[in-house]
Design a protein around this motif. Structure first.
Motif, PDB file in Angstrom:
ATOM      1  N   ASP A 326       0.856  -1.180   0.000  1.00 20.57           N
ATOM      2  CA  ASP A 326       0.000   0.000   0.000  1.00 20.57           C
ATOM      3  C   ASP A 326       0.901   1.242   0.000  1.00 20.57           C
ATOM      4  O   ASP A 326       1.769   1.390   0.873  1.00 20.57           O
ATOM      5  CB  ASP A 326      -0.862  -0.035   1.273  1.00 20.57           C
ATOM      6  N   PRO A 327       0.753   2.160  -0.960  1.00 23.20           N
ATOM      7  CA  PRO A 327       1.626   3.344  -1.009  1.00 23.20           C
ATOM      8  C   PRO A 327       1.618   4.177   0.262  1.00 23.20           C
ATOM      9  O   PRO A 327       2.567   4.934   0.522  1.00 23.20           O
ATOM     10  CB  PRO A 327       1.061   4.142  -2.196  1.00 23.20           C
ATOM     11  N   ARG A 328       0.583   4.046   1.073  1.00 20.18           N
ATOM     12  CA  ARG A 328       0.539   4.805   2.322  1.00 20.18           C
ATOM     13  C   ARG A 328       1.592   4.339   3.319  1.00 20.18           C
ATOM     14  O   ARG A 328       1.938   5.081   4.242  1.00 20.18           O
ATOM     15  CB  ARG A 328      -0.864   4.724   2.935  1.00 20.18           C
ATOM     16  N   LEU A 329       2.107   3.123   3.135  1.00 16.72           N
ATOM     17  CA  LEU A 329       3.199   2.665   4.003  1.00 16.72           C
ATOM     18  C   LEU A 329       4.423   3.549   3.815  1.00 16.72           C
ATOM     19  O   LEU A 329       4.970   4.083   4.794  1.00 16.72           O
ATOM     20  CB  LEU A 329       3.534   1.202   3.715  1.00 16.72           C
ATOM     21  N   ALA A 330       4.849   3.713   2.565  1.00 21.74           N
ATOM     22  CA  ALA A 330       6.029   4.537   2.298  1.00 21.74           C
ATOM     23  C   ALA A 330       5.770   6.010   2.586  1.00 21.74           C
ATOM     24  O   ALA A 330       6.702   6.763   2.901  1.00 21.74           O
ATOM     25  CB  ALA A 330       6.473   4.358   0.847  1.00 21.74           C
ATOM     26  N   ALA A 331       4.518   6.443   2.481  1.00 20.56           N
ATOM     27  CA  ALA A 331       4.190   7.836   2.753  1.00 20.56           C
ATOM     28  C   ALA A 331       4.137   8.134   4.244  1.00 20.56           C
ATOM     29  O   ALA A 331       4.350   9.273   4.671  1.00 20.56           O
ATOM     30  CB  ALA A 331       2.850   8.192   2.119  1.00 20.56           C
ATOM     31  N   THR A 332       3.871   7.104   5.052  1.00 20.44           N
ATOM     32  CA  THR A 332       3.667   7.298   6.490  1.00 20.44           C
ATOM     33  C   THR A 332       4.893   6.927   7.306  1.00 20.44           C
ATOM     34  O   THR A 332       5.184   7.561   8.331  1.00 20.44           O
ATOM     35  CB  THR A 332       2.463   6.456   6.963  1.00 20.44           C
ATOM     36  N   ILE A 333       5.635   5.913   6.863  1.00 18.87           N
ATOM     37  CA  ILE A 333       6.701   5.336   7.677  1.00 18.87           C
ATOM     38  C   ILE A 333       8.010   5.285   6.893  1.00 18.87           C
ATOM     39  O   ILE A 333       8.050   4.816   5.749  1.00 18.87           O
ATOM     40  CB  ILE A 333       6.311   3.913   8.128  1.00 18.87           C
ATOM     41  N   MET A 334       9.067   5.761   7.533  1.00 15.86           N
ATOM     42  CA  MET A 334      10.418   5.600   7.001  1.00 15.86           C
ATOM     43  C   MET A 334      10.933   4.240   7.465  1.00 15.86           C
ATOM     44  O   MET A 334      11.081   3.995   8.655  1.00 15.86           O
ATOM     45  CB  MET A 334      11.331   6.714   7.515  1.00 15.86           C
ATOM     46  N   TYR A 335      11.191   3.342   6.525  1.00 21.61           N
ATOM     47  CA  TYR A 335      11.634   1.996   6.857  1.00 21.61           C
ATOM     48  C   TYR A 335      13.072   1.786   6.382  1.00 21.61           C
ATOM     49  O   TYR A 335      13.614   2.567   5.582  1.00 21.61           O
ATOM     50  CB  TYR A 335      10.695   0.951   6.264  1.00 21.61           C
ATOM     51  N   PRO A 336      13.743   0.753   6.866  1.00 26.11           N
ATOM     52  CA  PRO A 336      15.147   0.530   6.522  1.00 26.11           C
ATOM     53  C   PRO A 336      15.364   0.458   5.013  1.00 26.11           C
ATOM     54  O   PRO A 336      14.664  -0.245   4.295  1.00 26.11           O
ATOM     55  CB  PRO A 336      15.464  -0.810   7.187  1.00 26.11           C
ATOM     56  N   GLY A 337      16.335   1.229   4.553  1.00 24.27           N
ATOM     57  CA  GLY A 337      16.700   1.236   3.145  1.00 24.27           C
ATOM     58  C   GLY A 337      15.933   2.227   2.301  1.00 24.27           C
ATOM     59  O   GLY A 337      16.245   2.402   1.117  1.00 24.27           O
ATOM     60  N   GLU A 338      14.939   2.895   2.882  1.00 25.68           N
ATOM     61  CA  GLU A 338      14.170   3.858   2.102  1.00 25.68           C
ATOM     62  C   GLU A 338      15.002   5.103   1.838  1.00 25.68           C
ATOM     63  O   GLU A 338      15.758   5.568   2.696  1.00 25.68           O
ATOM     64  CB  GLU A 338      12.882   4.240   2.841  1.00 25.68           C
ATOM     65  N   SER A 339      14.871   5.660   0.658  1.00 26.54           N
ATOM     66  CA  SER A 339      15.613   6.875   0.322  1.00 26.54           C
ATOM     67  C   SER A 339      14.933   8.078   0.956  1.00 26.54           C
ATOM     68  O   SER A 339      13.721   8.128   1.087  1.00 26.54           O
ATOM     69  CB  SER A 339      15.684   7.051  -1.191  1.00 26.54           C
ATOM     70  N   PHE A 340      15.737   9.028   1.354  1.00 35.69           N
ATOM     71  CA  PHE A 340      15.192  10.261   1.895  1.00 35.69           C
ATOM     72  C   PHE A 340      16.205  11.373   1.687  1.00 35.69           C
ATOM     73  O   PHE A 340      17.359  11.131   1.326  1.00 35.69           O
ATOM     74  CB  PHE A 340      14.832  10.123   3.377  1.00 35.69           C
ATOM     75  N   THR A 341      15.754  12.584   1.852  1.00 36.09           N
ATOM     76  CA  THR A 341      16.608  13.745   1.642  1.00 36.09           C
ATOM     77  C   THR A 341      16.862  14.403   2.985  1.00 36.09           C
ATOM     78  O   THR A 341      15.925  14.756   3.702  1.00 36.09           O
ATOM     79  CB  THR A 341      15.945  14.743   0.687  1.00 36.09           C
ATOM     80  N   GLN A 342      18.114  14.585   3.319  1.00 36.81           N
ATOM     81  CA  GLN A 342      18.465  15.237   4.562  1.00 36.81           C
ATOM     82  C   GLN A 342      18.237  16.733   4.449  1.00 36.81           C
ATOM     83  O   GLN A 342      17.946  17.271   3.371  1.00 36.81           O
ATOM     84  CB  GLN A 342      19.914  14.936   4.923  1.00 36.81           C
TER      85      GLN A 342
END
Length: 538
Positions: A326-342
């Protein structure tokens, strides 16, 4: 009750004059007395500013999920840990010592006292009658909202609708919750008649939609399903629309005049700010990792094909647990290995497992022990110039909740027709999920399971999960026993690939008893007022 009820006139006026709520377009005014405060519409608006000042605590809206099966607050001094694990007792509530354990306290009559003071005095103000009625309605909503929260958390609470003297405050008794609920519903119904019908004022003012949506929420919580549906239907005719992007819905750039936000707590950087982005962000981004998701919530998100991960036909891969979800997982929770911008703009991958990583889960240096972070409000950290001084608004009621409320009330009444599926499908499809499979969810029992899970994943970290657990009576099922984080693993630095290498992180073991459906009245209040009785079990 004295320390909550007794605000003398000078203290109230100081609260009003010190307010800096820019969204109400009123500069702070000094030197008010009760004799000169109510002489014009501008002065009445300044008093209204004071009512809005501090009416919502952003920490509770987001952090209360840590008192549920959605989250964990690793810092005892923030006050939510003991509610989550069931160890709270009345003596802990309101204790402000740092860094020892305390318990979050929402047994608070400061805003209610300001509301009562406003309502007792606004009548004398020479001003346009329609504007006056609108101001009164806004304040009645705020008072009703505060009573809604307190009655859900504490059950019976003193229902105070006038400014009390010291003697009166020490002779208070707890009003039965049923009577408090009747008062809340009556107040919201009355307020709705005088509030603006504009779907979203964009400036934080209470509108008619907010009053009816909150009324529907309270009716749902108390099993008044027919009236709940009526109010939901009224809100659904007011022009609210689901925002196209679930991720961007919670960003600062879209928070004003957003078609989905019915009411939000408004903030302005450096003027009336909050620190929520910093409390949720990773250590490597300069945050504290305070409110963190747990594995149970992660597991609640279906696969992208609409099947729960427990379904053997879902395609769930335990070795690649976050793929095709469900795309809401990635939208709601930062999980191991997910890309993000500092904050500095450099893209990287979230790595809670490498011992040299700034986010190593076991370092306990502002890092997440579950290896998860809340991303819902922090999807783009470059939105914030200062993580702990942010102008991020916090949604209190969204249109998606109204749709799910309408669906649940109809399911509970057994009125299962196409509109039930329409409500749920609107929420799911906006998120990128398939419509409900009617062959699987075709009766009351299965639809009840579906809508309850839909509420959980759609509204995670929006302050509603504990109330859902409470009203459904599922605390012993979901709040007892060990809670877990992600499985141990490794993160490939160049790609963020997560390779599972071990067992789930064991965070703590929780205990839930029937008493935990309510929070304890602070012992300090019991000591002050012998008329108050403690909640059962405490």
């Amino acid at each position: 009750m004295r320390n909550k009820f007794i605000l003398n006139i000078l203290a109230i006026l100081l609260l009003f004059s010190a307010c800096k709520k820019d969204f109400l377009d009123r500069s702070p005014l000094d030197g008010y007395t009760n004799n000169n405060l109510w002489t014009s519409a501008n002065d009445a608006n300044a008093a209204l500013v004071g009512v809005y000042n501090g009416w919502i605590n952003a920490d509770f809206v987001i952090g209360s999920d840590c008192a549920s099966d959605n989250g964990f607050d690793q810092y005892p001094w923030e006050g939510l840990l003991v509610y989550g694990n069931g160890s709270v007792n009345p003596s802990l509530v309101g204790v402000l010592s740092y860094p020892t354990t305390k318990a979050y306290n929402l047994y608070d009559y400061v805003t209610i006292t300001k509301c009562n003071f406003f309502l007792a005095n606004i009548g004398k103000t020479p001003m346009d009658a329609t504007l006056k009625a609108n101001m009164i309605a806004q304040v009645r909503f705020i008072r009703a909202y505060k009573y809604a929260i307190m009655s859900q958390l504490y059950g019976d609470v003193p229902l105070v609708t006038t400014v009390l003297t010291a003697d009166q405050s020490l002779a208070s008794v707890r009003t039965p919750k049923a009577d408090v609920v009747k008062f809340i519903i009556s107040e919201l119904a009355a307020a709705a008649t005088d509030l603006s019908v504009t779907p979203n004022s964009g400036d934080g003012h209470v509108t008619k939609g907010a009053a009816l949506a909150l009324k529907a929420r309270i009716e749902l919580y108390n099993g008044n399903y027919a009236d709940c549906i009526t109010d939901c239907q009224a809100v659904m005719q007011m022009g609210y629309v689901l925002y196209p992007s679930y991720t961007d819905l919670f960003r600062m750039k879209t928070q004003n005049n957003n078609s989905e936000i019915i009411i939000s707590a408004q903030y302005v950087q450096s003027t009336y700010s909050n620190n929520m982005p910093g409390k949720m962000a990773s250590n490597s981004s300069g945050g504290y990792s305070s409110f963190i998701p747990v594995q149970s919530l992660v597991d609640a998100y279906e696969m992208a094909n609409g099947k729960p991960i427990t379904d053997p036909a879902s395609g769930f891969d335990a070795a690649n647990p976050y793929a095709n979800r469900d795309p809401r997982l990635a939208a709601t929770i930062m999980y191991p290995g997910e890309s993000f911008t500092q904050v500095n703009g450099n893209p990287t991958y979230y790595d809670p497992f490498t011992t040299t990583s700034a986010d190593y889960y076991a370092s306990r240096n502002n890092t997440s022990p579950t290896a998860y972070l809340v991303k819902k409000y922090n999807s783009n950290l470059t939105d914030f110039s200062q993580l702990f001084n942010a102008g991020l608004n916090i949604p209190l009621i969204r249109y998606s909740e109204v749709l799910l409320t309408d669906a649940e009330a109809k399911i509970e009444l057994g009125k299962i027709d196409g509109t039930v599926y329409d409500d749920i499908n609107a929420v799911r499809v906006r998120a990128g999920m398939p419509a409900v499979d009617k062959a699987v969810y075709g009766n009351q029992a299965t639809l009840r399971t579906l809508v309850r899970n839909e509420r959980r994943v759609e509204l995670a970290f929006e302050g509603l999960r504990f109330f859902d657990i409470q009203r459904w009576g599922i605390g012993s099922q979901v709040m007892s026993g060990p809670i877990y984080g992600a499985k141990l693993g490794t993160i490939t630095p160049s790609t963020g690939k997560y390779t599972v290498t071990g067992a789930p992180l064991n965070i703590e073991t929780r205990v839930f008893a029937d008493k935990n459906y309510l929070w304890p009245i602070p012992q300090t209040e019991i000591d002050l007022d012998k008329n108050l009785k403690q909640n059962p079990g405490y």
